[in-house]
Structures are given as C-alpha cells and as structure tokens.
Write a protein that holds these residues in place. Sequence first.
Motif, short mmCIF file in Angstrom:
data_model
loop_
_atom_site.label_atom_id
_atom_site.label_comp_id
_atom_site.label_asym_id
_atom_site.label_seq_id
_atom_site.Cartn_x
_atom_site.Cartn_y
_atom_site.Cartn_z
N LEU B 233 46.37 -3.97 23.36
CA LEU B 233 47.81 -4.15 23.50
C LEU B 233 48.15 -5.63 23.69
O LEU B 233 49.17 -6.11 23.19
N VAL B 235 46.47 -8.10 22.36
CA VAL B 235 46.38 -8.70 21.02
C VAL B 235 47.68 -8.42 20.26
O VAL B 235 48.25 -9.30 19.61
N LEU B 236 48.16 -7.20 20.40
CA LEU B 236 49.40 -6.80 19.74
C LEU B 236 50.56 -7.69 20.20
O LEU B 236 51.37 -8.16 19.40
N ALA B 237 50.60 -7.94 21.52
CA ALA B 237 51.73 -8.67 22.10
C ALA B 237 51.61 -10.18 21.91
O ALA B 237 52.60 -10.89 22.01
N SER B 238 50.40 -10.65 21.62
CA SER B 238 50.15 -12.10 21.62
C SER B 238 50.60 -12.77 20.33
O SER B 238 50.59 -13.99 20.24
N GLY B 239 50.92 -11.99 19.32
CA GLY B 239 51.31 -12.58 18.04
C GLY B 239 50.13 -12.87 17.13
O GLY B 239 50.32 -13.29 16.00
N MET B 240 48.91 -12.64 17.60
CA MET B 240 47.77 -12.85 16.70
C MET B 240 47.83 -11.84 15.56
O MET B 240 48.32 -10.73 15.75
N PHE B 262 47.61 -1.87 14.66
CA PHE B 262 47.87 -3.29 14.38
C PHE B 262 48.74 -3.48 13.14
O PHE B 262 49.60 -4.37 13.08
N VAL B 265 52.55 -3.91 13.22
CA VAL B 265 53.20 -5.16 13.59
C VAL B 265 52.71 -6.32 12.72
O VAL B 265 52.86 -7.48 13.07
N GLY B 267 49.51 -6.92 11.58
CA GLY B 267 48.16 -7.44 11.83
C GLY B 267 47.11 -6.66 11.07
O GLY B 267 47.38 -5.58 10.54
#
Lengths: 325, 619
Positions: B233, B235-240, B262, B265, B267
């Motif tokens: 989550l 990673v999801l929120a970090s913008g990567m 992923f 969003v 990714g």
Amino acid sequence: MSPMSATECLLQMCDERFELEDYQSGVPRWCTGCGDNAILAAVQRLCRDEGLRPEKTVFVSGIGCSSRFPHYMRTYGFHGIHGRALPIAEGVKMARPDLTVFVNTGDGDCCSIGAAHWIHAIRYNMNLTVFLHDNQIYGLTKKQASPTSPVGTRTNTTPRGSYLEALNPLTVTLGVQNVSFVAQAVDWAPELLYDIVKAAYHHKGLSFVRIVQRCPEWMPKLLDPWLHDPGRVQLLHHRNGLLPGAGSVKVYTNQLEHDPSDINRAREIASNTQVVPVGILYRNPEVPCYEDLIGSDKLRTADVTRAGLNAELDKHTVWPRESHA
Amino acid sequence: MTTLSEHIVEIISDSGEGAQKCGQSLGSIAAQMGYGVWTTEIIPAEIRPPARSVAGGSGVRIRIGSGPVTNGGDETDLVVAFNEQVLLGRVRAKELKSNCIILLENMWRGHADPTIAAAYVETYDRLVAAGYRVHEIPMEQECRALVADGRRGKNMFALGMLCGIYSLDLKLAADQVVQTFGKKDQHVVEANLRLLEAGHRWAAANLDFCYGIPAIGSTEPQIVVNGNTALALGVLASGMEICAMYPITPATSASHYLSDVFEQVGGIVHQAEDEIAACAFAIGASYAGKCAVTITSGPGFSLKQEGIGLAVMGEIPLVVVNVQRGGPSTGQPTKTEQGDLMTAIFGSHGDAPKVVMAPATIEDCFYSIITARRIAETFNMVVVVLSDATLATSQQPFPRPVFSESWMAPPVDQSAVPERARPYDWDATTGLAHRFVPGQPGGMHTLTGLAHDRDSHVAYDADSNEQGLRARSLKLAALQKTLAAPPVHGDATGDLLVIGWGSTKGAIEEAVDAMRVEGHRVSSTHLRFLQPLPPGIKEIMQGFEQVMTVESNWSDDPESAIIDDPNRRYSALAMLLRARYLVDVDCFSEVRGQPIRPSAIRRVISRKLERVSGKVATS
C-alpha cells in the motif's frame, strides 16, 4: 524573442537536421583496427539518417571493450555493470517508452555472465535494438577464452587451447520460442552493417544483431580465412528481408535467397559454421512486446492514486463501532 | 463470565484445513469490535506437509487486548487444535502457557488406524498429566451433522466456538463469514453460517467457561493489514510506478498484493528472471526518471549488492525492501530474524553509502516506503527498508491513512538543462548534485559505474576519485542533519536504557513498561534510521548507567566458556553503537526464528539491573 506558434514549432521540428557531429563524443579509445570503430560509425550514421533526437536516445551497455560504446555517443548513455545491460535497458524502456533504447554488449557480457538475461530479454521482446559485439575473446581483461571462442583457441586461461565448442549466439537466440528479430553482420562490410543496423532499428520488438568483429590486439588472425575469402560470407537476401546494395552484391557473390519469416530455415542457416551468413535471419513483426502486454493504461496522477489507494483501504478498514452499527 | 484484560488464542491444524481463515476472521471480528489485536501466522515451511505431523502445523495466533496491542506477546492462553500432532509441535516449541486451555478435536480417539488412536491417547494423557486443561471436542462429528465434508467445515465451527468463548458479536462474525465466502456459491455461504452458529451453540451448551474482554474501542477508522500488505500500500501511495521483483519468501506476498492492485493506479509489477535482473530493471527505470522499488528477502538482497553499488556510484535513486528472514544462506525462509543490518549498511564492495531505515510497526511499513521514495529522489541515493518476517506476517490495526499529494514524486523533469550545467556538479557542503534524466535537452551524458568526474567522464585520477567518494558520503551527513533525535520511552534518565530497531519495538516497550510499574528505572529508545544514525543518541545514552540493545540477530553469550571481551561478537546495532559512540553498549539477542517475547526482555532487564546494583554495592 517572440513565442512561436504551434505551426512554426512543428515546422522547426521538421526542419531540424542532425549531423554526424551531433552524435560524436570524445575520441574512441579502442585499438586501431578494432571492429567497435566500424559499429560506432554505422550507428552514428543511423542516428543521423533517422534524425534521432540525442536527448531522447539512450545507449545502455555492460562491461568490456564494446561497452565503452555509450561514452562515444553524444546521447544519453548508461555504462552499467558486467552482464546486466539488458535488464537495465528493459527498466529504462518500461519506464520511458518514449525513449529510443539501444544496447551494446560483448560476447562475454551477453553470452557468459549475462546469459540468463539474454535469453529472457529475447523472450520479453521489448522494443530494444541490441548489438552483440562478438570478437570471440575477452579483450579488456587481456585475452581469456569467451563462450564464442572457437574450440582450440589459445588464450591466457586456455594456454593449450580451449576445450569446448563455441556457443553459437544465433542458434541460441533462434531457439527462444517468441524471438522476433535476429540478424548477423560483419565489421568489415560497412555498407551491409549499416543496412542491417537500420533494419534492426526499424523492427518493433527486440532486434538482436550479432556483429562478428575483429580483435587486432588479441586475435589478429582469427577471422583471416573469412576476410580473405569473400566467398565465405554468405549474403542473405530476400524481398521481405535485406536487399543489399550493388557494391555488396558485387563483392559477396555467395548469395542465398532466404525468407526471414522461415524460422526453420533460419536455424539451418545459422548452424552452418563454414560460412558467415550476413543479413536478416529471422523477422516476425507480430510478436507482442512485453511493455504493451504489461503496461497499465492508467496515468499515475494524484487523483488516480488517491482513488486507487482509497478503494484498497476501504477493503481493509474497520470503522468505529458507532458508525458500523 | 470471567473478565480479562487480554488473552492469546491459537487455532492450529494441518495445512489446508482452514485454521488460517478461522484465525484471520477472529482477528478481524475482534478488531471491528474495537479490541487491540495482533495476529501472527503460523506457517509450515512446506506447502503440503504430511497430515498430522509435528512440524506441519498451520494456523494463526491472535493476541486480543482491551487496549492497543503492539506485539505477539508471550505464551498462548487457549488453543484450538484439529489434531494432537500439530498441537504437540506448539507444545515442544514452548509456545503454550503451562496451564493453557486446549480445545482438541477428539475424532482420533476412535480412529480405525490403531497407531493413530494410540498416538492420540498417549498425547492426550501426557498433556493432561502436565497440567494443560484439555477439552476433547467432537468437532468433525458435529460438523458432519450439518455438511457433507465435516473436515472442511471445522474451521467455521471453531470460529463459532471462539466467538462464544470470548463473547464476540455473532452478527459481526456472520458478516465476516459472508465477506470471506461471498465470492463463492450461496450454498457455501449458508453452510458456513450454519457451522458458525453450531459452534457458538455448542460452546454455550458444553463449556463451563466464558470470557469477556472490555474493549476500549477506537474513535477513528482503522485499517487491518499485515506488514507486507502495508508495504505494498505504501508503494501504491508513494507514486512509484515500477516494482521489479523475483519470488522469495517471506517478501513475495507484498508483490502478490501489488500485482493485483498496482495496475489500477498506473503501476506495474515486473517479475524478473532473477534477483539481479530485478534490481537492474529497477535501476534502469529509476535512471530514466521514475524511481522504482525492488522487494526481496535475505538471499535476494545478497544477489542485489552489485546493482546497489552501481546505483550508489551513479547516484540513482532506488528503494530496496528486504523482508528479513533467518540466515545465513537459505537459512529459515519462513522464520524471522534481524540478521541483515550489517549487509544493508556495509553491503557492496568499496565505500557504498546508502540510507537504511527499519519500520518498527505495521503502520511504519506503509509510511516508510513513502519516506524512502522521497529520500531516494531528494538525495539521489539508495534507500534500504529493512522489514522482517514478523512484520510481514502479523496484522495490527492502525489509523487509516489519508492520502496526501505530497507523497508522490513530481513529474519527470524534461526541461532543457542550462548551458554548462554538469551532471555531477557536487555541492561542496552537502555532496548533492542535480541529476539529468533522459529526455532533458542539453543534459546528455553517459552514466557510468566507473570512477568519474563532474562531467560523468571516466576519471582515474586521484582527485576526481576522492571528490566522488566525498560527495557520495557527504549526502549521508546532509540527511543526518535533517533527522530528529529518537524519542525516549520512559524517563530521560535511569539505570538502564534499552535500544532496539525494527519489529522488536512493541515487545521492548511492553517489557519496559512492566518493569517501570515495578519501580525499575529503565527506559527504551527505538531507531528507525540505522544509516545515518539520527542525532542525539549519545546524549540519550548519557542519561543512563547502562545501555544495551535487544535484537534478533546473533551475539555471543558472554557466559560461554571461551567467550571474553576480546572475542565476544556483539549484535549488529550494539556493534554499531559501540563503534560510533565509544560507549560500552551490551546486547541481548535471540535467533530462535520467532519474535522476542516481552517476558524474555523482562528477564534480561531484571538480570541486567541486578548486575548494575550489584556492582554499585560492591564498589
């Protein structure tokens, strides 16, 4: 300076012409007569003729003589670590499909330490152009046998001659089920080299070009039989493949019409070690690219991220008892 | 009804009998009712271990408390076991309290195979003789009255019993069953609801005990996930946009989760051909302007070291997550350890300075990824996030995160580079340099892992080499200047300071609190940054007579025959603190593959304090 209109801007882009100098950087430190020089010349010519914007072009390499290549290009370059040029290039391409990505790798880099990545790169079939600079010897570390050295090659690690049959990069590559482009060139036929490099660049998918090249420092005589006898270069031509120029046709009279869509024939031709087949062995533009299969069609904006994150958090949220009841 | 402040419950079965589903459901129901919860998976190392084997038990352990629960706690108070062999595994691992209540499936007593029946009777008799409170329960027989396959229904019957025993809301339990089986056929849902109710009824009619734990409750929404899901989550929120990985236990479930969500969003998860390629792929993506993450565990982390060195040398931002497991080599893939701290800090040849962070809670797993991405891109550095198997497989509620746009990376810079700007124009004070990303006109250069000068030209001269090393090292000092001193748990002065890092935080603080209640002058502090170490640690240590670390990695026992001061090997953090601050930091460590229990830490603190007071008395 007044701002340009969109049309003017477009016109300027169309007008922009690049010269060879726009792609040249520094003086190559390869030995005189090294095949890498010929590859560099052909690739710089390709960049100019195709008008590749230097800032949108990336050359990725591993380690070895050939992997110095990016330093001599005035584009973006990534001179990485031994054997890992392909996965690095895949990462670049996956993150930035707008970039044109080339890979320069040697026979040690690609066929030995990076062999696992090589097989899988063929399988991923990302839109990359890969040049295998194959001089059949480790040059930078001073003359050790490479996987493509012919059996019996005397080197510092095989002073009584190498023990094993050479690995054939063409048959290995053609052995991968979803290979999409395999070609072979030789450094001493610059026009053909250019034609092949160009065809590779225009192929969508991973185009693998093995370039048989000389190492005048450690293996000065290795390729003499092929160099001195143009008959041992087998020129592949086909209306669906390469149509060599008049000069090449005149010099290389050992010619074979080969339809590059025929993989079984390609494997046969690749297996013949008496001659060096030059041209396109196999091409299948229908093989899907990994980046097209896996890539998300969503843009990673803050709104999309917020929505996606909240949707996931909803699945795991325990609301306070009052609001639950 | 007996009122309790907390209880530890286990459900254990053969692999595939559904104990995990039962336990996770119990944890969810308790969390929804506002209890503090910590659930831990009990995982066999094999996918299908033989049935009824001592080592093959699979299940969940849930610590339920009226207030927040920060760790798995000590031994188990009550266990539901589907056969006596998996139960025996828990007994032998000393996981059960000496007077633990055991609810044991009794179908084995009359089993057609006399060796099975005899084994059951023998174990039963021994457990009773040892003082365990064993209740034999005809679980399968009861289930068979309701569904055709009693073996498969047992887990929901057990859930019903546990809801009855702990006075949990049966309506919430029913909702949970609907949610768990909702994707399946309506008949399946209904059958499981019947089993749930039957278990509940059976417990009320046949058991002579029942517990109530007063829930303090929560006023804000909480999310309940394990550490790996929290990482994903994050990673999801970090913008990567790119996660490159290769399957490895216990890290993979983070990538499983990410693979599922992923794409939503924008990714992708790339399953590479090996760990090395996964790291190289992430480096390529980061180099091209999109900071990427690679998630792995110990052996994979070792394989990535060369790539990490390249990212350090090229100053490419990169987030590397290592969900630590028991080592060295293949070690204990499903067991927990904090054995990779030194590798994280000193791994890769030459001087390869990188940032090392360690989440201490499940919540930290989420936020540390966001922080790691931001540090990686601000300082153009590799950031290693050290989680471990304990965090990976434990669940704990924490406040639901509220997304902030500032968590995300700015768009890839494609503006023209000013004339005469240089790719490595290292700042003399901070070591920081701009980074030119492909696509930026005028920024063309070749990044190289060779020693290079400010123009990224290969440079073997002494000055350039030194300049590069200095700049890359200075960035750690620059980051260190932005960090805050770690808070002290307890008073700022006292007899003993316990220092920890990573997943041991909850257990250490619980032990410290218990000792303080007894009047001992002990405090603790917990480090989230291991490299660079935050400022203020020396000052904190100066407030205490003695300092020791508690860690889950190897250290020599000073009582061993040939161990003395000159040869004693200290735990990783202790060694770092001793080297940096010249303070005589002692250590206690356990490498038993399980989280260190608060009771073990209490014992260590007691012993240490006795020695301190003993020394004071004799001097």
